[in-house]
Design a protein around this motif. Structure first.
Motif, mmCIF file in Angstrom:
data_model
loop_
_atom_site.group_PDB
_atom_site.id
_atom_site.type_symbol
_atom_site.label_atom_id
_atom_site.label_comp_id
_atom_site.label_asym_id
_atom_site.label_seq_id
_atom_site.Cartn_x
_atom_site.Cartn_y
_atom_site.Cartn_z
ATOM 1 N N LEU A 1 2.497 42.115 69.005
ATOM 2 C CA LEU A 1 3.453 41.231 68.333
ATOM 3 C C LEU A 1 4.837 41.846 68.460
ATOM 4 O O LEU A 1 5.121 42.874 67.851
ATOM 5 N N GLU A 2 5.688 41.223 69.264
ATOM 6 C CA GLU A 2 6.976 41.839 69.569
ATOM 7 C C GLU A 2 8.130 41.160 68.830
ATOM 8 O O GLU A 2 8.374 39.965 68.991
ATOM 9 N N TYR A 3 8.827 41.968 68.035
ATOM 10 C CA TYR A 3 10.094 41.564 67.422
ATOM 11 C C TYR A 3 11.178 42.281 68.214
ATOM 12 O O TYR A 3 11.422 43.475 68.035
ATOM 13 N N ASP A 4 11.805 41.537 69.122
ATOM 14 C CA ASP A 4 12.615 42.191 70.151
ATOM 15 C C ASP A 4 14.069 41.749 70.165
ATOM 16 O O ASP A 4 14.775 41.979 71.147
ATOM 17 N N LEU A 5 14.528 41.149 69.085
ATOM 18 C CA LEU A 5 15.930 40.733 69.042
ATOM 19 C C LEU A 5 16.718 41.557 68.029
ATOM 20 O O LEU A 5 17.727 41.094 67.492
ATOM 21 N N PHE A 6 16.279 42.773 67.776
ATOM 22 C CA PHE A 6 17.014 43.647 66.859
ATOM 23 C C PHE A 6 18.442 43.842 67.370
ATOM 24 O O PHE A 6 18.660 44.140 68.533
ATOM 25 N N GLY A 7 19.384 43.629 66.493
ATOM 26 C CA GLY A 7 20.792 43.691 66.863
ATOM 27 C C GLY A 7 21.398 42.324 67.111
ATOM 28 O O GLY A 7 22.615 42.183 67.170
#
Length: 287
Positions: free
Chosen positions: A195-201
């Protein structure tokens, strides 16, 4: 670059990250100083993958760079790609991993980011099937870019499973802009992918690709991770930046490649996410 941070896709110039090779080199050196060792650079066929530059950046900085094999969304598919049978697409993906990509001997280390739209096109379906076939042959990990609909990740998983893919070695990207309801997220988590949360920033006001989506803040992303960890999915979480525009670089006032290591990890620790949970090592991975 007025208001670019809140409307990053309003300027074509902002999208040309490949013009900033020197700035990216500096970002990688800063990332290394912050404790980073590897970057997964999952640009695929259709969106200007540059294997030689990736190799040069790795050699210049000492940071390992893992390149991605395969194809992005339908809008980037060539007429040749659109007409290829699954068997040919499979052979190309396998070759990019075993022999080298784009006319080089530089091998990819992961399949993806494999792009899908909503609804999934026939060409994208064949690419997904080829991805599953290549994975069955090689055992390689797969990274998926799902369409912008809560049902999209579920449909991708079904297609991969039916084609023989290994969901336990599959990463579903962009969940922070795709699935918002907790019960839906937990339903998807049970399917077994990473499960990728990849929009940090990324904390923009206007999400160009889907105006109905309110892009979450980093604090909200951390809350979602706490939910998943609380439900026992701590060993299936991947976090990342998905940096693909100039404004995200420190040269242009952005947070840079070290944002997760320098800002997010300390915040996660403040919010009770430790590096040892239930006897398991909590791994914080940065793409």
């Amino acid at each position: 670059m007025k208001n670019i941070s809140k409307n990053p896709y309003s300027s074509k110039e902002n999208l040309l990250l490949n013009q900033e090779t020197v700035a990216v080199k500096e970002e990688l050196l800063q990332f290394k100083r912050a404790g980073g060792g590897t970057i997964v650079e999952n640009t695929t066929t259709g969106i200007n993958r540059d294997m030689k530059t990736l190799k040069w950046l790795s050699q210049e900085t000492g940071v390992h760079v893992v390149a991605g094999a395969g194809y992005y969304v339908f809008d980037t598919h060539s007429s040749e790609t659109c007409s290829m049978p699954v068997e040919k697409l499979t052979d190309i993906i396998v070759s990019e991993i075993e022999h080298g990509a784009d006319g080089t001997d530089i091998k990819c280390g992961v399949t993806g980011e494999i792009g899908t739209s909503w609804p999934i096109t026939e060409s994208e379906r064949r690419v997904l099937q080829a991805t599953a076939h290549a994975q069955a042959q090689l055992g390689c990990p797969v990274i998926i870019h799902p369409g912008r609909n809560p049902e999209a990740p579920f449909q991708v998983i079904r297609i991969l499973q039916e084609a023989g893919g290994d969901i336990s070695k599959t990463v579903m990207s962009h969940l922070d802009r795709t699935i918002f309801k907790s019960e839906k997220l937990l339903e998807f988590a049970k399917l077994g992918s990473y499960l990728e949360y990849d929009l940090f920033g990324t904390e923009m006001l206007n999400y160009h690709f889907n105006p109905d989506v309110d892009m979450p803040s980093d604090n909200e992303r951390i809350k979602r991770l706490r939910l998943l960890i609380g439900e026992g999915f701590e060993d299936r979480i991947v976090i990342a930046h998905d940096i693909h525009t100039k404004n995200r670089l420190t040269k242009f006032g952005g947070h840079g490649y070290s944002h997760i290591l320098t800002n997010i990890v300390p915040r996660m620790l403040q919010r009770g996410i430790t590096q040892h949970i239930s006897g398991k090592r909590q791994t914080l991975v940065n793409f």
